[in-house]
Design an enzyme around this catalytic site. Structure first.
Site, PDB file in Angstrom:
ATOM      1  N   LYS B  78       0.748  -1.198  -0.038  1.00 49.04           N
ATOM      2  CA  LYS B  78      -0.023   0.043   0.051  1.00 49.04           C
ATOM      3  C   LYS B  78       1.114   1.286   0.018  1.00 49.04           C
ATOM      4  CE  LYS B  78      -4.098   1.918   2.478  1.00 49.04           C
ATOM      5  NZ  LYS B  78      -4.844   1.823   3.641  1.00 49.04           N
ATOM      6  N   SER B 158     -10.040   2.054   2.583  1.00 46.42           N
ATOM      7  CA  SER B 158      -8.870   2.915   1.957  1.00 46.42           C
ATOM      8  C   SER B 158      -8.083   1.771   1.124  1.00 46.42           C
ATOM      9  CB  SER B 158      -8.200   3.740   2.783  1.00 46.42           C
ATOM     10  OG  SER B 158      -7.169   3.251   3.700  1.00 46.42           O
ATOM     11  N   SER B 182     -10.552   0.018   7.044  1.00 46.82           N
ATOM     12  CA  SER B 182      -9.928   0.070   5.798  1.00 46.82           C
ATOM     13  C   SER B 182      -9.215  -1.134   5.105  1.00 46.82           C
ATOM     14  CB  SER B 182      -8.975   1.040   5.689  1.00 46.82           C
ATOM     15  OG  SER B 182      -9.713   2.316   5.441  1.00 46.82           O
TER      16      SER B 182
END
Ligand SMILES: [Mg+2]
Ligand SMILES: [Zn+2]
Lengths: 95, 492, 495
Positions: B78, B158, B182
């Site tokens: 990420k 997210s 998330s």
């Protein structure tokens, strides 16, 4: 509690985010929607309740007084939009 | 050669050990898959050359029968994780061009164990979002589509790049972070497994901060075993993070397959919220039945402050982010928009650098902390947070683990909820309580919605009891037999 | 809260409308003496090349986290104990949010609601032996900011973060002071205590100690006036000047019917005046909240007790002991304890010797020479050991007091041992009566008229002593000279 456009302008200033005047009505609307919604917390009786200070129950660890970092002038300035002679450079700040 | 990307992380690990193929071959297979998946927009940076170098180094070790727990296994990272010398932007314009001179502790742990980095994964800007539509680099697309439709579906957020990439087999597994859901919500939206461990389990050092008291890293993976393997490598004490907890990391994989006999599973009645689709309710009931059949005892519990969790979160998280994001000022890294003086420069830089959702949260956070409002908002929210944590503590006197849906709906279409921030926030209604209380939670794919999108069930554990979570999640996975896969429509 | 003090007429300022009383409170920022910074492992040393003592934490790189330095916490606790203050076993670090280029995080980690040290007090020493007790409100730990330099380039400021994150103790007094002299005495005494404790070097030129002075004026004993805060005054002399100027400015405004605007001001030492810092005046709202990257700071009572047990003797205690143990005057004792090094020096000299003599030699001769030459006690060319030896030489009659001063000068120049100087320069006192008698006989023989006069007027004997000392280069033991001379001139030996 409801925020007006002046309040939005003030908090945008505190947050150092430029906001155009024509954006203020919509922003005030959005913020009020959210603030009205979070206001329901007022229903909760929190008298005498300790605010949470950490999600983990432990006391803070401490480190020893030893120098472990330094001489990173290149590393800490190489991403800077403007740097000179090892300094970060910003528009003149008047005191 | 068969498609190497079909293997799970555990499968690839075992095959590499047996020298059925090399890490370089595996890595190339993934780099090829990534190249063909631009339509998903899951990666913001692909580090092909570095990946191949890392793979070659792993092959040398594997050739000598050496290597760590993840030796030669290609992963996606990420973009919130700082990667040394590799563009790290948190998918924000304000971090334009930023290449950190340091590596996050979690990714360092992965490289220590031999993993290969394929690149950086898209996410909501500064992890603020539940659909991965707030990224400066554009929305991520879910590889799943509704039955018979071509509507682009969100992958959750997210960690949408992570969930999409894992679901579309663009990496074996991915790192992710979870502040209000998330990891778990995107996992549920993409038919993958995601675990947010206990706060303090993974080091936050080197992860771009959103809300410090809530942020926690964890993996998104194809199945429970892969998640267990990933978390074991990611987790661990770090003396650079004052909130990191010093306790040994167990072998989570060893917990898989253990019996559920005697285990008490709590069903919190407050999670049966108004307007929840019947199919979510039905899936939850199925989950209850599966665990009962596996030998667990089902108990009803109450978490009375559940309905206050989201409003609490939307005070605490914006407050912390308004302060955490103050460092993005155009002085030391990232974007700078020149101005007539320093204040003008700050204001222009931050106006240009932050997207609408980030700006909204920074303003909310600034407001709730400002003079005269602190007690009414922030202090109040932190008090309610204590009550929420107490609810869980009370529930855990009656049960060992909780079972809930992960999200109140299946994934929605891109653009469907962007106009209404509140409806977007409601996505996190079942996940956010866990962050507020610092507990571990895992999402396991459990079925499909009527229109063919994945649905997940969430297990919530006691502090640092990830082993029980993995044990129960594995049983759930065995019972659910979720084998569905998205049709490959994106390949270029 | 604040102490109730009867206004002293000496402290009042005469205005056109009558007397005014100044009310002063000080916030002193003292840099903690430590190797590394408060929340990062970068060096806290002064004076390095720009941005070389900056860690990724200090530069507020994304994802960086603070970890507290135990030693800095102990230093704060030690200081709190030295100020006889309450030590809070649980304290909280808060973020103080504001934007400034030398504040890289966009917030300063400080302690707002729950500081590590609570109320305490300081006894300040004033002219004429007066002392006052000044209340301490609190002491908290916080990060220092970096430094912006405004004259290195056109239209630009240059930012150096070497100081960013260095540990500071902010020590806040109660508004208990009533004159510039009291404020100066307060900073002087606080500095002395910090230096005794070794928790801050007190170096004001390098900015290790800076004071923010809160000044307000009121009618004597009346309600408190609006205050102005003079920021970052970096010398004790300037503190006095700033207060005098600011108090008069406020009185003038009030007497002309105006109102004091609460604001932050700056002292300009060149102009000798305070000026409004308009750029910083914009409504400040620091949005304090507990730093979520840190946990509450929890101390064990046992650890606090251990620090307490190792506390050095503090100036007030040392002063009391010098008075009782050595019989010094309060004035001499106050002067000696001003610096720990001075008191230590004195004690080394006085140990096993005449304390009054030792005090005289240290405070008059040595201090006089040090002041003249611009030396400090640490750089004194005369060691305590040598000064002690010199006093021994006087005491055992090897040298006279007069010769001792001459030897001291030589010791100061060369750093030499007084005994060696006595031998080398032949300064040993002559006590041999035969030699002294011969010298006296020579003077008497040469001045028969003076002998006659002295017999009538015994006070003239002093002239003979002088002549004898001159002829013996001052080495004759004056007591012996007196005795023999009295006998020879037919006077009583008391004459
Ligand atoms: Mg202050
Ligand atoms: Zn301060």
């Amino acid at each position: 509690m409801s925020v007006d456009q002046n309040t939005v302008r003030h908090i945008a200033r505190l947050a150092r985010i430029a906001v155009r005047d024509d954006e203020l009505p919509a922003l005030a609307g959005e913020l009020n929607t959210i603030l009205d919604w979070v206001e329901q917390l007022g229903e909760v009786d929190t008298k005498g309740v300790e605010p949470m200070t950490s999600a983990v129950a432990m006391s803070m660890k401490m480190r020893d007084d030893v120098v472990t970092a330094g001489n990173l002038q290149k590393e800490v300035t190489e991403n800077a939009p403007r740097a000179e002679d090892g300094f970060y450079v910003v528009p003149r700040v008047v005191e | 050669m068969t498609d190497l990307t079909k293997l799970t992380l555990a499968g690839a690990r075992d095959a590499l050990k047996k020298k059925e193929f090399t890490s370089l071959e595996l890595t190339d297979a993934y780099l090829g898959a990534i190249e063909g998946a631009a339509a998903l927009n899951a990666y913001v940076t692909v580090t092909g050359d570095e990946a191949r170098e890392m793979a070659k180094a792993s092959d040398l070790k594997l050739g000598k029968g050496q290597g760590g727990a993840l030796e030669g296994l290609p992963l996606g990272i990420k973009d919130l994780f700082a990667t040394k010398g590799v563009l790290t932007t948190a998918c924000s314009h304000i971090l334009d061009g930023f290449k950190p001179p340091y590596e996050s502790q979690v990714t360092s742990n992965l490289w220590r164990d031999g993993a290969v980095m394929l690149g950086k994964l898209n996410n909501d800007e500064f992890a603020m979002g539940s659909s991965n539509e707030t990224s400066f680099y554009g929305p991520v697309v879910n590889p799943w589509r509704r039955k018979g439709e071509e509507t682009k579906i969100v992958p959750g957020g997210s960690s949408g790049g992570s969930s999409s990439a894992v679901a579309a087999k663009l990496c074996l597994a991915a790192t992710a972070t979870d502040t209000g859901g998330s990891i778990r919500q995107p996992a549920a939206f993409t038919g993958t497994v995601g675990i947010k461990p206990t706060y303090g389990r993974c080091s936050r050092w080197g992860i771009v901060a959103f809300a410090s008291s809530l942020d926690q890293a964890g993996p998104i993976a194809r199945d429970v075993r892969d998640a267990a393997i990933m978390l074991r490598s990611m987790a661990g004490y770090d003396d650079k993070d004052s909130t990191s907890v010093d306790r040994p990391v167990p072998d989570y994989e060893a917990a898989l397959g253990q019996s559920l006999k005697g285990l008490r599973v709590g069903i919190p009645k407050e999670y049966r919220v108004d307007g929840m689709p019947a199919e979510i309710d039905a899936l939850w009931q199925k989950g209850i039945d599966w665990l009962k059949a596996a030998g667990a005892e089902i108990v009803d519990v109450s978490l009375p402050h559940t309905k206050y969790a989201l409003p609490t979160y939307y005070i605490v998280a914006p407050a912390e982010c308004s302060s955490n994001l103050a460092r993005y000022d155009g002085v030391r890294y990232g974007l700078r928009v020149e101005g007539k003086d320093i204040t003008d420069m700050y204001e222009k830089t931050r106006a240009a650098g932050f997207g609408a959702e980030v700006r909204r949260r920074v303003l909310i956070g600034t407001y709730v902390l400002s003079a005269g409002y602190y007690d009414a908002y922030y202090l109040k929210a932190q008090q309610v947070r204590t009550l929420i944590a107490r609810d869980f503590a009370e529930a855990y006197t009656k049960c060992d683990v909780l079972l809930t849906p992960t999200a109140p709906s299946a994934a929605f279409g891109i653009g469907e909820k962007t106009a209404d921030p509140l409806s977007m926030y409601l996505n996190d209604v079942f996940t956010v309580t866990v962050n507020l209380a610092g507990l571990p939670g895992i999402s396991v794919p459990a079925g499909l919605s009527s229109d063919g999108l994945p649905l997940g069930l969430q297990l919530i554990g006691k502090t640092f009891d990830e082993e029980t979570l993995f044990r129960v999640a594995y049983a759930l996975e065995e019972a659910a037999q979720f084998k569905a896969e998205p049709a490959v429509w994106w390949r270029a | 809260m604040m102490r109730n003090r009867e206004p002293r007429s000496e402290d009042l300022i005469k205005g056109m409308t009558g007397d005014w009383e100044i009310v002063l409170g000080l916030e002193v920022h003292a840099q903690v003496t430590s190797k590394a910074k408060l929340f990062s492992g970068a060096s806290a040393e002064f004076g390095a090349e720009p941005n070389t003592q900056v860690s990724f934490v200090d530069a507020a790189m994304p994802g960086m986290l603070p970890v507290i330095n135990r030693y800095c916490v102990e230093q704060a606790v030690k200081t709190g104990l030295g100020l006889k203050a309450q030590i809070n076993l649980r304290s909280i670090f808060d973020r103080k949010n504001y934007f400034y280029p030398d504040l890289p995080q966009g917030y300063q980690i400080s302690q707002f609601k729950n500081p590590v040290v609570g109320e305490g007090e300081i006894v300040i020493d004033l002219a004429g032996g007066r002392s006052e007790v000044i209340g301490i409100e609190r002491l908290h730990l916080e990060q220092d900011a970096g430094k912006s330099i405004h004259d290195l380039g056109p239209a630009a400021s240059h930012v150096d973060l070497n100081r960013s994150g260095v540990a500071l103790m902010e020590i806040v007094s109660k508004p208990d002071m009533r004159s510039a002299d009291e404020a100066k005495a307060y900073v002087t005494k606080l500095r002395t205590i910090l230096r005794y404790l070794g928790t801050c070097d007190g170096n004001m030129e390098e900015g290790s100690l800076r004071a923010d002075v809160n000044v307000s004026v009121r009618k004597p004993g009346g309600p408190l006036g609006t205050r102005c805060e003079i920021k970052n005054v970096n010398s004790i002399r300037f503190i006095g000047q700033a207060i005098e100027y600011e108090a008069r400015r406020q009185i003038e405004i009030l007497e002309e019917g105006g109102k004091i605007v609460q604001e932050t001001r700056l002292f300009d030492p060149k102009a000798g005046e305070t000026r409004s810092m308009r750029s910083k005046e914009e409504a400040h709202d620091y949005r304090y909240f507990p730093d979520p990257d840190l946990l509450p700071l929890e101390l064990k009572q046992a650890d606090v007790d251990a620090i307490k047990a190792r506390l050095p003797e503090l100036p007030d205690d040392k002063k009391a002991r010098l008075i009782s143990e050595f019989g010094l005057s309060a004035y001499d004792a106050t002067v000696l304890v001003g610096e720990k090094a001075t008191a230590d020096f004195f004690e080394a000299v006085a140990k096993g010797r005449d304390a009054k003599l030792a005090s005289n030699w240290v405070t008059v001769e040595l201090f006089g020479a040090l002041n003249r030459e611009g030396h400090s006690i640490e750089t004194s060319p005369v060691s305590a050991e040598h000064l002690g030896k010199l006093i021994d030489l006087i005491a055992d009659g090897t040298i006279s007091g007069r010769i001792a001063k001459q030897i001291f000068e030589s010791m100061y120049k060369t750093g030499g041992d007084p005994a060696e100087i006595v031998e080398k320069e032949g300064l040993r006192q002559v006590t041999d009566t035969t030699a002294i008698e011969a010298a006296i006989d020579a003077v008497i023989a040469a001045n028969p008229d003076k002998v006659e006069q002295a017999k009538a007027k015994p006070s003239l004997a002093g002239w003979f002593v002088g002549q004898v000392m001159k002829s013996t280069s001052g080495k004759a033991n004056p007591q012996v000279v007196n005795e023999i001379l009295a006998r020879k001139l037919g006077l009583s030996s008391e004459g």
